[in-house]
Design an enzyme around this catalytic site. Sequence first.
Site, short mmCIF file in Angstrom:
data_model
loop_
_atom_site.label_atom_id
_atom_site.label_comp_id
_atom_site.label_asym_id
_atom_site.label_seq_id
_atom_site.Cartn_x
_atom_site.Cartn_y
_atom_site.Cartn_z
N LEU D 58 0.84 -1.19 0.00
CA LEU D 58 0.00 0.00 0.00
C LEU D 58 0.88 1.25 0.00
CD1 LEU D 58 -3.11 0.29 2.32
CD2 LEU D 58 -2.27 2.02 0.74
N ALA D 59 1.49 1.52 -1.12
CA ALA D 59 2.48 2.59 -1.21
C ALA D 59 2.59 3.02 -2.66
CB ALA D 59 3.82 2.09 -0.68
N GLU D 60 1.83 4.05 -2.99
CA GLU D 60 1.71 4.44 -4.40
C GLU D 60 3.02 4.91 -5.00
OE1 GLU D 60 -0.52 5.09 -2.08
OE2 GLU D 60 -2.35 4.15 -2.84
N GLN D 82 -5.39 2.67 -7.14
CA GLN D 82 -6.73 2.17 -6.83
C GLN D 82 -7.81 3.22 -7.09
OE1 GLN D 82 -7.63 0.21 -2.84
NE2 GLN D 82 -7.23 -1.48 -4.24
N PHE D 83 -7.50 4.45 -6.81
CA PHE D 83 -8.35 5.59 -7.18
C PHE D 83 -7.42 6.71 -7.62
CE2 PHE D 83 -11.01 3.12 -4.40
CZ PHE D 83 -12.28 3.24 -4.93
N ALA D 84 -7.87 7.51 -8.56
CA ALA D 84 -7.02 8.61 -9.02
C ALA D 84 -6.66 9.54 -7.86
CB ALA D 84 -7.73 9.40 -10.12
N PRO D 89 0.37 10.42 -3.72
CA PRO D 89 1.63 10.01 -3.09
C PRO D 89 2.69 9.64 -4.13
CG PRO D 89 -0.23 8.96 -1.97
CD PRO D 89 -0.77 9.64 -3.22
N HIS D 129 -12.84 9.46 -3.19
CA HIS D 129 -12.98 8.43 -4.23
C HIS D 129 -13.75 9.02 -5.40
CE1 HIS D 129 -12.76 6.30 -0.33
NE2 HIS D 129 -12.05 5.41 -0.96
C1 LIG Z 1 -3.33 6.23 -0.31
C2 LIG Z 1 -4.41 5.19 -0.40
N1 LIG Z 1 -4.26 4.15 -1.23
C3 LIG Z 1 -5.22 3.22 -1.34
C4 LIG Z 1 -6.37 3.32 -0.62
C5 LIG Z 1 -7.49 2.26 -0.77
N2 LIG Z 1 -7.55 1.48 0.48
C6 LIG Z 1 -8.42 1.80 1.46
S1 LIG Z 1 -8.24 0.83 2.79
C7 LIG Z 1 -7.02 -0.07 2.07
C8 LIG Z 1 -6.37 -1.20 2.82
C9 LIG Z 1 -5.81 -0.76 4.13
O1 LIG Z 1 -5.29 -1.84 4.83
P1 LIG Z 1 -4.72 -1.66 6.29
O2 LIG Z 1 -3.88 -0.43 6.37
O3 LIG Z 1 -4.06 -2.93 6.68
O4 LIG Z 1 -5.99 -1.38 7.21
P2 LIG Z 1 -7.24 -2.34 7.42
O5 LIG Z 1 -8.26 -1.93 6.42
O6 LIG Z 1 -6.80 -3.75 7.24
O7 LIG Z 1 -7.71 -2.09 8.82
C10 LIG Z 1 -6.77 0.40 0.79
C11 LIG Z 1 -5.77 -0.18 -0.13
C12 LIG Z 1 -6.51 4.44 0.20
N3 LIG Z 1 -7.62 4.65 0.92
N4 LIG Z 1 -5.52 5.34 0.31
#
Ligand SMILES: Cc1ncc(C[n+]2csc(CCOP(=O)(O)OP(=O)(O)O)c2C)c(N)n1
Lengths: 328, 328, 328, 328
Positions: D58-60, D82-84, D89, D129
């Site tokens: 999770l690191a754009e 995942q979303f624009a 980041p 979003h």
């Molecule tokens: C910068 C960013 N990238 C992608 C997303 C989409 N997204 C929302 S929640 C999530 C997963 C988060 O996982 P984690 O940090 O482990 O928390 P959890 O939901 O498991 O509690 C993602 C990829 C986002 N909200 N923000």
Amino acid sequence: MPTDAEGLTKERVLEAYRTVLQARALDDRRFVLNRAGKLAFIISPRGHEVAQVGAIAALQPGRDRFCLYYRNFAAALACGFTPEELMLAAFARAADPSSGGRQTPGNFGSRRRGVVIGSSTVGPQIPKAAGIGLALQWRGEGALCYVSFGEGATSQGDFHEGLNFAAIHHCPVIFFCENNHWAISVPQALQVAGPGVAERAAAYGIPGVRVRGDDFFAVHAAVAEAAQRARSGGGPTLIEAEVLRLQSHSTDDDQRAYRDPAELAAEALQDPIPRMRDALITRGWLSPEADQAMRDDVNREVEKATEAAEAAPEPEPASLGRHVYADA
Amino acid sequence: MPTDAEGLTKERVLEAYRTVLQARALDDRRFVLNRAGKLAFIISPRGHEVAQVGAIAALQPGRDRFCLYYRNFAAALACGFTPEELMLAAFARAADPSSGGRQTPGNFGSRRRGVVIGSSTVGPQIPKAAGIGLALQWRGEGALCYVSFGEGATSQGDFHEGLNFAAIHHCPVIFFCENNHWAISVPQALQVAGPGVAERAAAYGIPGVRVRGDDFFAVHAAVAEAAQRARSGGGPTLIEAEVLRLQSHSTDDDQRAYRDPAELAAEALQDPIPRMRDALITRGWLSPEADQAMRDDVNREVEKATEAAEAAPEPEPASLGRHVYADA
Amino acid sequence: MPERTLVQAVRDALYEEMERDDRVCVLGQDVGLKGGVFKATEGLQQRFGAERVMDMPLAESSIAAVAQGLALEGFTPVAEMQFADYSYPAFNQIVNEIAKVRYRSNGDFSCPLVIRAPTGGGVRGALYHSQSPEAFYCHVPGLKVVLPSTPADAKGLLKAAIRDRDPVIFLEPKKLYRAERQEVAQGEAALLPLASAAVVRQGTDLTVVTYGYMRAVTMQAAAKLSPDGIEVEVIDLRTLRPWDVEACVRSIQKTGRLAIVYEANRTGGFGAEVAAELAERCFASLDAPVSRIASPDVPAMPFSPALEHAFMLNPDKVADGLRRVARY
Amino acid sequence: MPERTLVQAVRDALYEEMERDDRVCVLGQDVGLKGGVFKATEGLQQRFGAERVMDMPLAESSIAAVAQGLALEGFTPVAEMQFADYSYPAFNQIVNEIAKVRYRSNGDFSCPLVIRAPTGGGVRGALYHSQSPEAFYCHVPGLKVVLPSTPADAKGLLKAAIRDRDPVIFLEPKKLYRAERQEVAQGEAALLPLASAAVVRQGTDLTVVTYGYMRAVTMQAAAKLSPDGIEVEVIDLRTLRPWDVEACVRSIQKTGRLAIVYEANRTGGFGAEVAAELAERCFASLDAPVSRIASPDVPAMPFSPALEHAFMLNPDKVADGLRRVARY
Ligand SMILES: Cc1ncc(C[n+]2csc(CCOP(=O)(O)OP(=O)(O)O)c2C)c(N)n1
Ligand SMILES: Cc1ncc(C[n+]2csc(CCOP(=O)(O)OP(=O)(O)O)c2C)c(N)n1
Ligand SMILES: [Mg+2]
Ligand SMILES: [Mg+2]
């Protein structure tokens, strides 16, 4: 194909030493040219040369990839850039192989040498190197990606993201931090929380190594070990080479404004080049006379390089718009 | 002013347990409303509730600051949000105290409670909390900033930058990672290189603690200790609470598509709420009858909250343009 | 009144505001003892201490995030990005977080802070010390954007930006930092309101809307046109978001012609907004097409003087463009 | 020809290109077993394996950086944000690094890759979003930007983007992902050239330039005007950088009137560029001011349906705007 485990022959070490001398001679010349108003802006590798050349000497330019940073003049020479090429960049000439005079000198790039074009931005090369490492891993030919940066760059999120990714996927990457304890005027204590850079490797479950950057053989050994690990699927290594910044950050900076004069004076006595020379003399690989002859030779080379570069043509103004996109 | 060292009284633990039940009851109700087509989108705290409430119970809402993330419905209740307020957010009503219906529910904010408005973006709250911690340190009143996030968020550069800064300046911050081992469909092994989140603290020279997130007392103790450290100038702590995500990531997700059915079935049996209840019964602080009475009471409360929220007015369309900038 | 360069005026504004209000603080890379790479914070740390003038790690996202945290706690941070080109690692913090704090909290929170950054080219900074990224920030509701062009404007507008209740991106044309000295008022007398353009040359034949370094270039171009009987009215916007549409409309109603001169890449630059808005508003008054005179769509000015010159607008290029509009 | 939704067409394009060329690979959050949060990569990992379809941390910034590294090594990565809204980041990697690789290396390196991201609102995604950030990327020399609005266009243009020799930002209107099914060609027959607009409605009285979801809204608005005798010509740009100026000019020469309809925030949006350029180019043909019909300058659409509706353009609002232009 030669492997790093082969060890260091006298010839290769003397060649590396010559590269170190080249870097210093080029640097000296650049400062003269700067004072004469001929060069606009210099970032000096002074104090880092031995570490840079020691590292690259353990790798395989042409086979491996190198993501260098702006202080890597000695590393660039070790990768195969010639003094003339670096002077072409200093003068912003059309024939500068890195960027045709487009970037400030210090942004090295040469596709055929595996030196991946960088930018002046601190940090982004680190996760990029992880991506290159992934590609090399996919290709499965045992090549690796070497990426260097200062300890200041370790503060960027990109440092973390790059190490995390490379560690997850066991990418063949060597993360080489040249820790000179200063990022322009910001000291390590305000930059790097915790014990140091090498210790950060453990957070990613990869080996972290601290090495004296003025010890050619120690740097070489650390990088060679990391290279073997990378090539054999053992994943990335983080190496922290402790070096000194024997100059201000750049010609736009004057470190006397923010550093302790006593410390500066003490550091000035710790130039790594005499140390390397002495180590070679002790081994019986170099005599003072041979050293002087090599220096004279290098100076002549740098002089010729300077003349040739200064005389070389500037980029055509009409070329300004080329290479924004692929040619049609 | 009460301090965390005071320890946990029976009353405070039962209050915390009640908060846990509230969170679950609200969640159940939201799923019912979702199936009825009345609520658009739900992120469930199911499996995280005990960890969240255990953590906040060790802190001082009103005095401390809280940078929560979208899964923190139980934490928000522990910070003082009422079920009705959370339902107002679920229905996107004008009276939603966090954002007046502007954000998806789960972005909690309330200035008077010290709950700092977040966004849906994963990660940026982490260095922001470091800055808030710095401000609290400057103010010198012993308050701290608590920031929570999933293990997925630890991959962001912002995680690293926030911990590095807070560690350099000994900011009073508690970094609380709710590690449920999944970031939507990405498992920890593809997310977090190395042994785990807690171990990353060492890279910054700060304490890192791993704790079972289904053990209310363990979480409370870890956070209380971190709080004492923070309040007394000892700097930040990184806590990793291991929890389970007993639901899919959100109502837009179906985890059966990417998770092992056996593992899911096994996890379903490890709900932390029965565990907390049993611990309280073992201590003699709760009887099955009192538990049932509390649940009935909470259900009534949630029912009333739902009715009130559903009946509450929507935001005025004309208010769309307000608060982009300060009112003139 | 003392004579000041633009960078001195910036420094004076910081000094005065820090004297006036002890919540105002400065943070950034090298802003401490070094006083910033352009000396905009010179002497501030000596006067106000290492907390209120804080050297930050090399991590722009955390600089923005920490500033945000301080602002949320009632401090008034003035963060420095060493170059506007290096604000991009902070883009998420600026655009998703800082700009939207007020809106997403429905007015419960606000985030008044200033982010200063040297902008633009002409100092041989090459691709990464020359960019003009104002269009990015001008597209973001919730941000204000200021870009002054004289010492007095820089001082007055920076003081106003610091006192503003919303986040302000404050871009300083580095080419002008030491270009001229000007008498600059002190204290409250120096204050200038945001969002107010200045008619800096009266003319009857053609309106030019410009800002930053291009103001000086336009003034020289205007002087070249005067002998041909073309009298150019020059408007310096000074604040780009929100911008002073009315001042521009008034001028166009008089002159019937409009050109916009800006240093950024032409396509999608802020000049497009000015052109689009004024072409619509002044349709009936316009005797010629609205013309944009801007830098080519090339990443930024190269290091080579030949290419830098080819890239940059100068009085001749601008005069040519204006003549075409005047003669349409 | 099979009937496909837009998101299926995206998936088909990925599938076909991965079949055709084994250098093409996909990376992003949840793109693997889950098949992406919108199912755009469904089944790809099952078919092509976990390397060529890689779930990323999770690191754009590292997603963009790793993609860049792969591209530099001759692979053709298609990275998903995942979303624009969550591409910011990665802004530094995209703008400072990826976009400038070719230019700064004077053509020695190139970085052909695609970054896909769902864009725009209308799905109750709220502030984070729903954003439409195309203007940011359209201002960056070195990038191409595509924003299709039909299944066939999405497929044909994505295939072309993957084959393009330069980096392409590929924005997919999430509101349209499942809005309609259309017959979509397969294989080479599906290919469409970039930079070519489509005249999607013929008309004589007024030209509308639009793109993305607003194409459908504009078509409905146009239908509302037809009974009043106003025949609108609608042009869907499809590619925003570079965009098809000539197609627009031709239409305006016929209709004499122009409106631009776009979903992004009005100020500084890409519509400003279109308006500025066409108002200049078509000055002599225009019988009315060029009008921009865009979203208000509010961060993005709130979660509340009432506020989302107030924010978003719809056929009525657009028809009102167009009527004004037609009747000027
Ligand atoms: C910068 C960013 N990238 C992608 C997303 C989409 N997204 C929302 S929640 C999530 C997963 C988060 O996982 P984690 O940090 O482990 O928390 P959890 O939901 O498991 O509690 C993602 C990829 C986002 N909200 N923000
Ligand atoms: C993203 C970014 N921020 C700021 C700068 C300005 N800058 C150039 S070098 C430098 C210091 C780097 O220090 P370090 O990483 O320790 O390397 P060193 O110069 O000491 O070798 C800074 C702040 C930059 N080039 N890029
Ligand atoms: Mg350093
Ligand atoms: Mg998780």
